[in-house]
Design a protein around this motif. Structure first.
Motif, PDB file in Angstrom:
ATOM      1  N   ARG A 140       8.127   3.833  79.856  1.00  0.00           N
ATOM      2  CA  ARG A 140       7.148   3.626  78.787  1.00  0.00           C
ATOM      3  C   ARG A 140       7.755   3.954  77.423  1.00  0.00           C
ATOM      4  O   ARG A 140       7.367   3.371  76.413  1.00  0.00           O
ATOM      5  CB  ARG A 140       5.901   4.461  79.041  1.00  0.00           C
ATOM      6  CG  ARG A 140       5.074   3.884  80.174  1.00  0.00           C
ATOM      7  CD  ARG A 140       3.670   4.409  80.240  1.00  0.00           C
ATOM      8  NE  ARG A 140       2.927   3.684  81.271  1.00  0.00           N
ATOM      9  CZ  ARG A 140       1.655   3.900  81.553  1.00  0.00           C
ATOM     10  NH1 ARG A 140       0.980   4.804  80.877  1.00  0.00           N
ATOM     11  NH2 ARG A 140       1.057   3.192  82.491  1.00  0.00           N
ATOM     12  N   ALA A 205       6.265  -5.500  76.449  1.00  0.00           N
ATOM     13  CA  ALA A 205       5.219  -5.724  77.450  1.00  0.00           C
ATOM     14  C   ALA A 205       5.825  -5.982  78.827  1.00  0.00           C
ATOM     15  O   ALA A 205       5.299  -5.531  79.852  1.00  0.00           O
ATOM     16  CB  ALA A 205       4.339  -6.893  77.022  1.00  0.00           C
ATOM     17  N   ARG A 206       6.941  -6.711  78.853  1.00  0.00           N
ATOM     18  CA  ARG A 206       7.604  -7.023  80.128  1.00  0.00           C
ATOM     19  C   ARG A 206       8.130  -5.746  80.788  1.00  0.00           C
ATOM     20  O   ARG A 206       7.955  -5.531  81.991  1.00  0.00           O
ATOM     21  CB  ARG A 206       8.757  -7.991  79.857  1.00  0.00           C
ATOM     22  CG  ARG A 206       9.679  -8.258  81.033  1.00  0.00           C
ATOM     23  CD  ARG A 206       9.127  -9.298  81.954  1.00  0.00           C
ATOM     24  NE  ARG A 206      10.063  -9.568  83.042  1.00  0.00           N
ATOM     25  CZ  ARG A 206       9.862 -10.464  83.977  1.00  0.00           C
ATOM     26  NH1 ARG A 206       8.765 -11.188  83.970  1.00  0.00           N
ATOM     27  NH2 ARG A 206      10.744 -10.659  84.931  1.00  0.00           N
ATOM     28  N   LYS A 208       7.059  -2.702  80.391  1.00  0.00           N
ATOM     29  CA  LYS A 208       5.920  -1.902  80.855  1.00  0.00           C
ATOM     30  C   LYS A 208       5.308  -2.490  82.113  1.00  0.00           C
ATOM     31  O   LYS A 208       4.946  -1.759  83.042  1.00  0.00           O
ATOM     32  CB  LYS A 208       4.866  -1.812  79.750  1.00  0.00           C
ATOM     33  CG  LYS A 208       3.676  -0.921  80.098  1.00  0.00           C
ATOM     34  CD  LYS A 208       2.726  -0.813  78.937  1.00  0.00           C
ATOM     35  CE  LYS A 208       1.556   0.104  79.295  1.00  0.00           C
ATOM     36  NZ  LYS A 208       0.760  -0.371  80.441  1.00  0.00           N
ATOM     37  N   ARG A 209       5.166  -3.806  82.165  1.00  0.00           N
ATOM     38  CA  ARG A 209       4.553  -4.445  83.331  1.00  0.00           C
ATOM     39  C   ARG A 209       5.396  -4.247  84.584  1.00  0.00           C
ATOM     40  O   ARG A 209       4.879  -3.908  85.655  1.00  0.00           O
ATOM     41  CB  ARG A 209       4.355  -5.943  83.057  1.00  0.00           C
ATOM     42  CG  ARG A 209       3.794  -6.729  84.232  1.00  0.00           C
ATOM     43  CD  ARG A 209       2.461  -6.176  84.686  1.00  0.00           C
ATOM     44  NE  ARG A 209       1.921  -6.944  85.806  1.00  0.00           N
ATOM     45  CZ  ARG A 209       1.130  -6.433  86.739  1.00  0.00           C
ATOM     46  NH1 ARG A 209       0.754  -5.158  86.670  1.00  0.00           N
ATOM     47  NH2 ARG A 209       0.688  -7.187  87.718  1.00  0.00           N
ATOM     48  N   ASP A 212       5.026  -0.683  85.689  1.00  0.00           N
ATOM     49  CA  ASP A 212       3.735  -0.414  86.324  1.00  0.00           C
ATOM     50  C   ASP A 212       3.718  -0.920  87.765  1.00  0.00           C
ATOM     51  O   ASP A 212       3.197  -0.245  88.669  1.00  0.00           O
ATOM     52  CB  ASP A 212       2.612  -1.077  85.527  1.00  0.00           C
ATOM     53  CG  ASP A 212       2.319  -0.355  84.217  1.00  0.00           C
ATOM     54  OD1 ASP A 212       2.771   0.792  84.061  1.00  0.00           O
ATOM     55  OD2 ASP A 212       1.639  -0.946  83.356  1.00  0.00           O
ATOM     56  N   MET A 213       4.276  -2.114  87.992  1.00  0.00           N
ATOM     57  CA  MET A 213       4.290  -2.661  89.351  1.00  0.00           C
ATOM     58  C   MET A 213       5.179  -1.830  90.267  1.00  0.00           C
ATOM     59  O   MET A 213       4.826  -1.578  91.429  1.00  0.00           O
ATOM     60  CB  MET A 213       4.762  -4.114  89.328  1.00  0.00           C
ATOM     61  CG  MET A 213       3.752  -5.076  88.721  1.00  0.00           C
ATOM     62  SD  MET A 213       4.133  -6.829  89.030  1.00  0.00           S
ATOM     63  CE  MET A 213       5.684  -6.990  88.127  1.00  0.00           C
TER      64      MET A 213
END
Length: 258
Positions: A140, A205-206, A208-209, A212-213
């Motif tokens: 993050r 954003a990429r 972070k995504r 998260d996954m």
């Protein structure tokens, strides 16, 4: 490899330059050295100023991994854990030592080895949760660096436009060059907005995504390992883990199990 990040950026850039062509403009008209220097170098400079050098190096190193990463497949992890639970139920936890060496997922492999070594369940949960939290915090921070850059870039572009307009106002005595000079002045704003919304923010954003996954998959793995260590029924383990998956992944996992 999941190509969504690269495809998205390429499509966005293609739309921008396609719009320039449709308007009858020369795409090369926006490649002016002064605005490019100010926006790109200036934005990177203020981005570096707001972080440590370790943060900056880590953030740029995260770009290739984020763009090349394959979306995690938690359904496969569930089936792997269920298989481990079945074997542990039949042969005991120590029988999984050979299987642990063949597991590709380092988080699952290390957690399983700790369970085999007799780590207390509560201690094992704390250790694995700390690993997940550390990964989430680190990634993050990488994402925040690019989100910050996305915030700085439009403002730096406006600074470039103001600088150019000052130069325009100094040369009002030459009306023939005003149109070109004013158009060139807004190129800095264009690059500031473009770089923020097509490059920096999507990269953040990429990152972070993907993080998260991966962390969600690690949380599923954590619950599975604790169930295996406790000697839970494999069917119960599978149902419990599949209930933690997103709807699409849960259906895929059920099909694999069937």
């Amino acid at each position: 490899m999941d190509p969504a990040g690269i495809i998205g950026i390429v499509v966005a850039l293609g739309a921008i330059f396609g719009a320039l062509l449709l308007e009858g403009a020369d795409p090369m008209s926006i490649f002016l050295p002064a605005p490019l220097l100010l926006v790109w170098v200036g934005t990177i400079g203020v981005g570096v100023a707001g972080h440590t050098m370790k943060d900056v190096i880590s953030s740029y190193a995260a770009i290739p991994r984020a763009m090349r990463s394959k979306a995690p497949e938690p359904g496969k992890t569930v089936e792997t854990v269920v298989g481990l639970a079945e074997r542990a139920r039949r042969e005991g936890l120590l029988a999984l030592e050979d299987a642990a060496r063949d597991i590709d997922d380092p988080f699952l492999r290390q957690g399983l080895q700790a369970a085999i070594d007799g780590t207390d369940p509560e201690d094992l949960r704390i250790i694995l949760e700390d690993k997940i939290a550390s990964k989430r915090t680190h990634e993050r921070m990488n994402a925040k660096y690019f989100a910050d850059m996305g915030g700085y870039a439009p403002t730096v572009g406006i600074i470039g436009t103001v600088i150019s307009l000052v130069h325009v106002l100094e040369n009002l005595s030459d009306p023939a060059s005003l149109g070109h000079s004013i158009a060139a002045a807004f190129v800095a704003t264009l690059w500031g907005i473009l770089s923020a919304n097509v490059i920096w923010l999507p990269i953040g954003a990429r990152i972070k995504r993907i993080s998260d996954m991966e962390c969600a998959q690690m949380e599923v793995t954590l619950e599975g390992l604790l169930a295996v260590q406790a000697g839970a029924n494999p069917r119960t383990v599978g149902e419990r883990l599949r209930s933690l998956l997103p709807p699409g992944a849960e259906k895929a996992a059920e099909k694999e199990a069937a």
